[in-house]
Scaffold this active site. Sequence first.
Site, PDB file in Angstrom:
ATOM      1  N   LYS A   1      14.388  43.376 -18.951  1.00 41.73           N
ATOM      2  CA  LYS A   1      13.756  42.056 -18.777  1.00 41.73           C
ATOM      3  C   LYS A   1      12.245  42.155 -18.997  1.00 41.73           C
ATOM      4  CE  LYS A   1      15.472  41.805 -14.602  1.00 41.73           C
ATOM      5  NZ  LYS A   1      16.373  42.967 -14.637  1.00 41.73           N
TER       6      LYS A   1
ATOM      7  N   GLY B   1      11.463  47.540 -11.103  1.00 41.99           N
ATOM      8  CA  GLY B   1      10.593  48.370 -11.928  1.00 41.99           C
ATOM      9  C   GLY B   1      10.654  47.865 -13.348  1.00 41.99           C
TER      10      GLY B   1
ATOM     11  N   GLN C   1      15.784  42.443 -10.665  1.00 47.34           N
ATOM     12  CA  GLN C   1      17.217  42.733 -10.437  1.00 47.34           C
ATOM     13  C   GLN C   1      18.065  41.822 -11.341  1.00 47.34           C
ATOM     14  OE1 GLN C   1      15.333  42.233  -7.181  1.00 47.34           O
ATOM     15  NE2 GLN C   1      14.729  44.300  -7.576  1.00 47.34           N
TER      16      GLN C   1
HETATM   17  P1  IMP Z   1      17.646  47.159  -2.476  1.00 53.06           P
HETATM   18  O1  IMP Z   1      17.235  46.016  -3.336  1.00 53.06           O
HETATM   19  O2  IMP Z   1      16.631  48.295  -2.460  1.00 53.06           O
HETATM   20  O3  IMP Z   1      18.034  46.721  -1.084  1.00 53.06           O
HETATM   21  O4  IMP Z   1      18.970  47.818  -3.106  1.00 53.06           O
HETATM   22  C1  IMP Z   1      20.208  47.112  -3.126  1.00 53.06           C
HETATM   23  C2  IMP Z   1      20.961  47.413  -4.412  1.00 53.06           C
HETATM   24  O5  IMP Z   1      20.280  46.846  -5.522  1.00 53.06           O
HETATM   25  C3  IMP Z   1      21.111  48.901  -4.730  1.00 53.06           C
HETATM   26  O6  IMP Z   1      22.372  49.113  -5.362  1.00 53.06           O
HETATM   27  C4  IMP Z   1      19.982  49.172  -5.716  1.00 53.06           C
HETATM   28  O7  IMP Z   1      20.258  50.278  -6.554  1.00 53.06           O
HETATM   29  C5  IMP Z   1      20.001  47.867  -6.490  1.00 53.06           C
HETATM   30  N1  IMP Z   1      18.687  47.549  -7.089  1.00 53.06           N
HETATM   31  C6  IMP Z   1      17.603  47.036  -6.466  1.00 53.06           C
HETATM   32  N2  IMP Z   1      16.618  46.837  -7.342  1.00 53.06           N
HETATM   33  C7  IMP Z   1      17.079  47.206  -8.540  1.00 53.06           C
HETATM   34  C8  IMP Z   1      16.501  47.191  -9.864  1.00 53.06           C
HETATM   35  O8  IMP Z   1      15.361  46.781 -10.110  1.00 53.06           O
HETATM   36  N3  IMP Z   1      17.317  47.657 -10.858  1.00 53.06           N
HETATM   37  C9  IMP Z   1      18.588  48.070 -10.628  1.00 53.06           C
HETATM   38  N4  IMP Z   1      19.158  48.095  -9.424  1.00 53.06           N
HETATM   39  C10 IMP Z   1      18.406  47.667  -8.387  1.00 53.06           C
END
Ligand code: IMP
Length: 425
Positions: free
Chosen positions: A16, A40, A223
Amino acid sequence: MKTTVIVGTQWGDEGKGRICDYLAGQADYIVRYQGGNNAGHTVVVGTKTFKLHLIPSGILHPGKLSIMADGTLVDPRVLAAELDGLQAEGIDTSGLRISGAAHVIMPYHPVIDQLEEERRGAGKIGTTARGVGPAYADKAARTGIRVYDLLNPDVLRKRVAGALEAKNVLFAQLYGAKPMDPDAVCDEVLAVVPKLAPYVADTRRMLVEAADTDARVLLEGAQATFLDLDYGTYPNVTSSHPVSGGACLGTGISPTALDEVIGVVKAYATRVGSGPFPTELEDRLGDSLRERGHEYGTTTGRPRRCGWLDAVMVRTAARINGLTSLAVTKIDVLDHADPIRICVGYEARGETLRSVPSDVSVFEACTPVYEELPGWCCDTSGVRRLADVPANTRAFLDRIGELAGVPVRFASFGPERTQLVDLAP
Ligand code: IMP
């Protein structure tokens, strides 16, 4: 006002950032509406690679306003470090605006995130451990800290003392961890506030007022659809709303003001963390996608799970988000694949499904139905114009558009700004 939303159609990491970077050039405001430094975005400009976690990619375009809107989460220490990093590279950060209404990731949130993951044991979510879930939980529980509170130390100290009263009981009695001193926590955060304070603004008012002008607004999702708190594979989701509806909730821009919604689709699928993944390849092909696509987390460095493109997900994402077009990325990673597979349906418990089921136990039971397309078996990293796109690549893109019911507008063949082709006639 003209608004465009960029959303991920898979599990994140679709690229993105590079689509936002391209469209940022034509926007006045570039706005992040949800998530925190769990995201990221990698943007390559010439010989420099920028890895942004909080600040919208618009910051790399001088003269634009880059907004972290109400629905985002701000970790003050991470944001201060990101600002320092950009400034050290000579990037002008004066266009940044941080919503005073955004919630703050406090030093106790990443600690709770980690302790909770340990407590879940085998059932862990695989979070990024950045404190995102606990900070959004506090927001919903009305015990959260907002950026405005950082500007008023007396209010901050009172609210942190109140929040830690309950959390310290959990630290001691549930997690067997050391309690945290509210004053020390506040001192740590307040130390970086002078660096952030000049950027704090009423971004909601800015965007409400922009609604009556001809401003061009780019809303940058982090995300993706299948990590959405409601539309993802709960509980293996993030705690915010990456879907296009979240762009309204997180900014104050109304649903009827959204003009375009671009869904970003990686030419294959990846997922970080736990949860169902019907097209996952746990073999050498999956390993080769990971290596060719450099599929390691921007935020955590974790290897990503890899698999074939799942058009059932993309079609479902198209409906949930109201997609008006698609951007297909990392097409060059498939240069060596032949044949190429696309998942066009699922078999589950004797039924054929054409959209993603909301019951995760059904999704877990899904086996993919594949369609095979011939590979193009040539190097596409040099593709710069529509005329350079090999016929089999074009057929692949057209098929994705047909299956999703949404046209493919952008095709990307590598991380550099020049490797993006606008297919619009
Ligand atoms: P959290 O957002 O750190 O609570 O993670 C929850 C879930 O979302 C986990 O499976 C992470 O690996 C996934 N996740 C969170 N941010 C990203 C992203 O930017 N890219 C891919 N997966 C993400």
